[in-house]
Design an enzyme around this catalytic site. Structure first.
Site, PDB file in Angstrom:
ATOM      1  N   LYS A  78       0.845  -1.198   0.000  1.00 36.26           N
ATOM      2  CA  LYS A  78       0.000   0.000   0.000  1.00 36.26           C
ATOM      3  C   LYS A  78       0.880   1.248   0.000  1.00 36.26           C
ATOM      4  CE  LYS A  78      -3.850   1.984   2.685  1.00 36.26           C
ATOM      5  NZ  LYS A  78      -4.691   1.772   3.898  1.00 36.26           N
ATOM      6  N   SER A 154      -9.333   1.522   3.062  1.00 35.90           N
ATOM      7  CA  SER A 154      -8.543   2.332   2.150  1.00 35.90           C
ATOM      8  C   SER A 154      -7.491   1.527   1.396  1.00 35.90           C
ATOM      9  CB  SER A 154      -7.863   3.464   2.939  1.00 35.90           C
ATOM     10  OG  SER A 154      -6.964   2.949   3.909  1.00 35.90           O
ATOM     11  N   SER A 178      -9.696  -0.660   7.202  1.00 31.18           N
ATOM     12  CA  SER A 178      -9.108  -0.549   5.865  1.00 31.18           C
ATOM     13  C   SER A 178      -8.453  -1.825   5.363  1.00 31.18           C
ATOM     14  CB  SER A 178      -8.075   0.580   5.852  1.00 31.18           C
ATOM     15  OG  SER A 178      -8.696   1.819   6.113  1.00 31.18           O
TER      16      SER A 178
END
Length: 597
Positions: A78, A154, A178
């Site tokens: 990420k 996210s 997330s």
């Protein structure tokens, strides 16, 4: 193995490397070429170049698969987690920087032989659960199964990369859900480890006191492998916690907490039915449902964005949001800007409220071993989220926002598919540092819910395993057996029965002087011994000392051989105890003796 059908399961990949059927260079080249087929999913912020990957491949060319637990395993990261030499943006161009060092978790994985394939898309500054809050040139990350739907956020791109077969696993972050929401929406296992278990050095802060690195994996067993490698201690991280000596095992017959029906929220009867199916599957695996009051958890969840914790998001981005507010998406800016207003008094008042709620919530662990909830109430189209971005995003956090505030471990497991082909997830959660225990249960549940991985046709490989971390197995043969007078000394210490079995044919049993309670003595005798029935109990390791301290002479704990050749810690007797003891071997063990009286 044909490169068009590379199976990225860790055991399959390792087997291919050991046999010489594959090399890391060939696997990585294949994945980079295949990744271009999915550009419309907007899952990458930066895909690694051949030059960036060359040092990792060069190192592996001089290493052996046997020496590195993650040799040649491709993973995605990420883009709020640093990879040395690859820019970190947190999905904000104005925030871009190039780190010289790996984040601590990335460094641990690379040291084990894993290869970072690039940086994945996310909701800007990890503020969102939808995956649509990423500006151009990246744009909304699209669901791996149906691009019209949200990927979840996210950690959107990380989940989609694994679900599309472009990485064996991926790192995300999970402050408020997330890591679990994208896993649920892409048919993956999503592990939110205990807060502080993995180092967050090199991770762009969202809410620094609540941030944790999460893992997207094809199965629970593979998530466990990644977790254990990534759990390397980091002396430079003030947020990392030492792992406890003992862990509380989940019994084979376990109590599973379920929110009262009126406290459950679903977007459809179909979603409700999937959850009911998950509960039925857990019952088939030994779970006893226990209805719980879920209100303290829901009240804690509301504190995350309605309370002063949003100030932590503001602190993390203050220079940018104060000087260049246009660099943030309007929805991201509006959320983070709220963090400028709470006072110190607000922060303390919220902490007091959270402490009360945690005390209420923690009482549940006196009644249950774990809790089952949906991961989300449902799943939405990108169009629907764009039309109502705040309400639908908030709705996705109902079952996730409280987890780090209350300091629990959690794992999202695929729950099955809706009629439209989209997946949902269910969540298992338990107290801190129950990560492996939850993953072991998830490994058993997963094959009951789906039979394939992500958006692929790859068959699910989810072998069961025992979570023995932080525990010690103890063999008992007398008054500590199930239902007998001293068994409470095990259960009071959260001991759980693992198996009923026999010793090797090399033991004799004697009735010792004294009592009540009356006790047997087990003696090894390889010439005249027989196999005797025994039980194996699993204790948290930090409870073992007090248990042993209560054992009277002439008994003690030593190693006892089982019928299958294993040696376990168990009760043995000093020879001096046999001077006035009675041989009861022929009665077939302690229960046989009791039956004879």
């Amino acid at each position: 193995m044909n490169t068009t059908t590379i199976n990225l399961d860790l055991p399959s990949l390792r087997k291919a490397y050991l046999s010489g059927e594959q090399t890391p260079a060939r696997v990585i080249a294949h994945l980079l070429e295949r990744a271009r087929e999915f550009d419309h999913h907007n899952l990458w912020i930066h895909r690694a170049t051949e030059a960036e990957l060359a040092p990792y491949l060069e190192r592996l060319a001089h290493s052996r698969p046997e020496d590195l637990p993650l040799y040649g395993v491709p993973f995605a990261v990420k883009d709020n987690i640093d990879v040395a030499g690859m820019d970190t943006t947190a999905a904000c161009e104005a925030y871009r920087y190039r780190p010289e060092r790996h984040a601590a978790v990335v460094a641990a994985l690379v040291e084990a032989g894993a290869i970072p394939l690039g940086k994945t898309n996310l909701d800007q500054f990890a503020t969102g659960l939808v995956g649509t809050r990423s500006p151009e040139p990246w744009g909304a990350c699209r669901n791996s199964i149906n691009p019209d739907f949200v990927s979840g956020g996210s950690s959107s791109g990380s989940a989609v990369a694994v679900a599309l077969g472009l990485a064996s696993f991926a790192l995300g972050t999970d402050t408020a859900g997330s890591g679990r929401v994208p896993a649920a929406f892409n048919n993956l296992v999503g592990l939110k480890p205990t807060l502080g278990r993995l180092s967050v050095r090199g991770v762009v802060p969202a809410c620094q006191s609540l941030d944790c690195v999460s893992v997207f994996a094809r199965s629970a067993e593979q998530a466990r492998t990644v977790l254990q490698v990534a759990s390397a201690p980091d002396a430079e991280d003030p947020w990392q916690k030492p792992q406890p000596t003992g862990r509380r095992p989940i019994p084979h017959q376990f109590r599973v907490g379920v929110p009262a029906d009126a406290q459950l929220t679903f977007d459809s009867e179909e979603a409700r039915q999937l959850f009911q199916n998950n509960l039925a599957d857990l019952q088939a695996l030994g779970g006893e449902p226990v209805e719980i009051d879920f209100q303290p958890f829901l009240d804690a969840a509301s504190l995350l964005y309605e309370g002063p914790w949003v100030s932590e998001r503001y602190l993390a981005t203050r220079p940018l949001i104060d000087q260049h507010p246009e660099a943030l998406l309007p929805v991201t800016r509006s959320i983070i800007s709220q963090g400028a207003t709470p006072s110190a008094a607000d922060a303390f008042a919220a902490q007091y409220q959270l402490r009360k709620l945690k005390a209420l919530a923690d009482r549940i662990w006196e009644q249950v071993d774990l809790v089952l909830t949906p991961t989300t109430p449902g799943i939405y189209t990108i169009e629907a989220v764009n039309a109502d971005p705040v309400t639908l995003n908030s709705r996705l956090g109902i079952y996730t926002n409280f987890m780090n505030l209350l300091d629990y471990s959690a794992v999202s497991v695929p729950a099955g598919f809706l009629a439209n082909g989209l997946p949902l997830g269910c969540t298992l959660f338990a107290p801190a540092f129950q990560d492996e225990a939850l993953l072991a249960l998830a490994a058993r549940l997963h094959p009951h819910t789906v039979d394939r991985v992500g958006a692929l046709t790859d068959a699910l490989d989810s072998p069961p395993f025992e979570a023995t971390e932080g525990t010690i197995d103890v063999l008992v043969c007398g008054a500590h057996l199930s239902g007998l007078p001293l068994n409470h000394q095990l259960t009071d210490r959260y001991g759980t029965l693992v198996e009923t079995t026999e010793t090797a044919a090399a033991y004799r049993m004697y009735l010792l002087d004294g009592g009540p309670p009356f006790r047997p003595g087990l003696i090894r005798d390889t010439e005249a011994g027989v196999a005797l029935p025994v039980e194996i109990w699993r204790l948290p390791a930090d409870q073992f000392g007090s248990f042993v301290d209560g054992i009277p002479a002439p008994l003690g704990i030593g190693k006892v051989e089982l019928a299958d050749g294993r040696w376990v810690s168990g009760f043995i007797c000093e020879p001096i105890g046999l001077e006035s003891a009675r041989d009861i071997t022929s009665l077939g063990g302690w229960r046989g003796y009791l039956a004879s009286q």
